[in-house]
Design an enzyme around this catalytic site. Structure first.
Site, PDB file in Angstrom:
ATOM      1  N   HIS A 184     -76.758 -61.276  -2.250  1.00 36.74           N
ATOM      2  CA  HIS A 184     -75.604 -60.488  -2.686  1.00 36.74           C
ATOM      3  C   HIS A 184     -75.922 -58.988  -2.774  1.00 36.74           C
ATOM      4  CE1 HIS A 184     -72.770 -63.666  -4.070  1.00 36.74           C
ATOM      5  NE2 HIS A 184     -73.868 -64.379  -4.178  1.00 36.74           N
ATOM      6  N   CYS A 244     -72.600 -64.639   0.921  1.00 35.24           N
ATOM      7  CA  CYS A 244     -72.675 -65.941   0.260  1.00 35.24           C
ATOM      8  C   CYS A 244     -71.564 -66.867   0.784  1.00 35.24           C
ATOM      9  CB  CYS A 244     -72.640 -65.748  -1.251  1.00 35.24           C
ATOM     10  SG  CYS A 244     -73.262 -67.169  -2.165  1.00 35.24           S
ATOM     11  N   GLU A 304     -73.868 -56.620  -3.059  1.00 35.52           N
ATOM     12  CA  GLU A 304     -72.942 -55.977  -4.008  1.00 35.52           C
ATOM     13  C   GLU A 304     -73.378 -56.159  -5.460  1.00 35.52           C
ATOM     14  OE1 GLU A 304     -72.525 -58.898  -2.863  1.00 35.52           O
ATOM     15  OE2 GLU A 304     -71.515 -60.151  -4.351  1.00 35.52           O
TER      16      GLU A 304
END
Lengths: 77, 227
Positions: free
Chosen positions: B201, B86, B203
């Protein structure tokens, strides 16, 4: 002591989606003559001494991203 | 394997990154401050998402010139693993470690939603073995990937398009491209394949409880490295 303005604009080939929103909004207000609006930014700096080559370097190294933007320098006084 | 999670002022995905790596991928991970100048002792770097320095001037522009970034560049050049997610992707582009740039989404909206991704490159450490469609969240206002035609042709011919936005069946359509990115590009690789930048994302998708654990397939690259 000089006031220098660096105008940064998105390259003409790229869609300026914020500018398009402004175009739409102006047209909704009745400003039908507006066919396109593009948003740039102006960075006004007070420099002493003024050296055009160094201001150009500022544009190249930080103020504008050459991948997406152009810039020009104007000495205001 | 020890991963550096770089903390810039204004980043807000640093804790997500640290804990997903520690808890879900069982890796050793530590924060590194943006003013630090050494990555000694680390084997990989993650630049997390957020709004570094308020995204003033341009997204990632100020962060890309932070002291730690010279070390990240050296690290990347050595062939070590660097991933920018990002805002971290924006930082890598601004730093010149990846080509292109990220602009305001085509529909001018901040998008917070799950997307489907297809790995285009299947040989880089990050995308090796990613053979099914991934569901991973995005959360960005400025994720429209752009680059000039020459760069786009090079990315394609050099197999450096890591991910494209697709629909659930893996089809690349106009509707499946959430932000208007050129050629539906969601992530790109550097020429050596060790540096990955992506808007989605991974994560935030490392366990089923979060809705998806597909992000593990990308971050698992960090587990495969032998140091």
């Amino acid at each position: 002591m000089s006031t220098v303005r660096v105008y940064v604009t998105l390259k003409p080939s790229l869609l300026d989606s914020a500018g398009r929103t402004v175009t739409d909004s102006l047209q909704k207000l009745g400003f039908d003559e507006v066919k396109d609006a593009r948003i740039g930014k102006v960075i006004e700096m007070v420099v002493d001494p003024y050296d055009e080559a160094r201001v150009r370097e500022m544009g190249e190294r930080l103020l504008a991203n050459p991948v997406i933007e152009n810039f020009r320098i104007e000495v205001a006084g | 394997m020890k991963v550096a999670v770089v903390r810039f002022p204004g980043a807000n995905c640093d804790q997500d990154a640290l804990w997903s790596l520690r808890d879900d991928l069982c890796l050793s991970a530590e924060y590194v401050w943006h003013e630090d100048t050494s990555l000694a002792g680390f084997d990989a770097v993650i630049l997390p998402g957020g709004f570094t320095y308020g995204d003033y001037l341009r997204c990632g522009a100020i962060a890309a010139r932070a002291p730690i970034m010279a070390e990240v560049a050296r690290f990347a050049l050595e062939g070590r693993f660097v991933i920018g997610v990002c805002n971290g992707f924006q930082v890598l582009c601004e730093a010149g470690l990846l080509p292109g740039a990220l602009l305001l989404n085509q529909n001018q909206k901040f998008l917070c939603q799950d997307v489907y991704l297809r790995a285009e490159n299947r040989t880089s450490p990050w995308t090796e073995g990613v053979d099914h469609i991934l569901r991973i969240p995005i959360a960005h206002g400025e994720g429209r990937y752009v680059c000039d035609d020459l760069t786009l042709a090079r990315l394609a011919s050099e197999d450096r398009i890591a991910f494209r936005y697709v629909d659930a069946e893996g089809r690349q359509t106009e509707e499946s491209n959430p932000n208007g990115s050129v050629d539906s590009i969601a992530g790109v690789l550097n020429d050596a394949g060790n540096v990955l930048g992506m808007m989605p994302h991974p994560e935030r998708a490392t366990r089923k409880l979060l809705g998806s654990d597909d992000g593990r397939q990308i971050l698992a690259a960090l587990c495969r490295v032998t140091v």
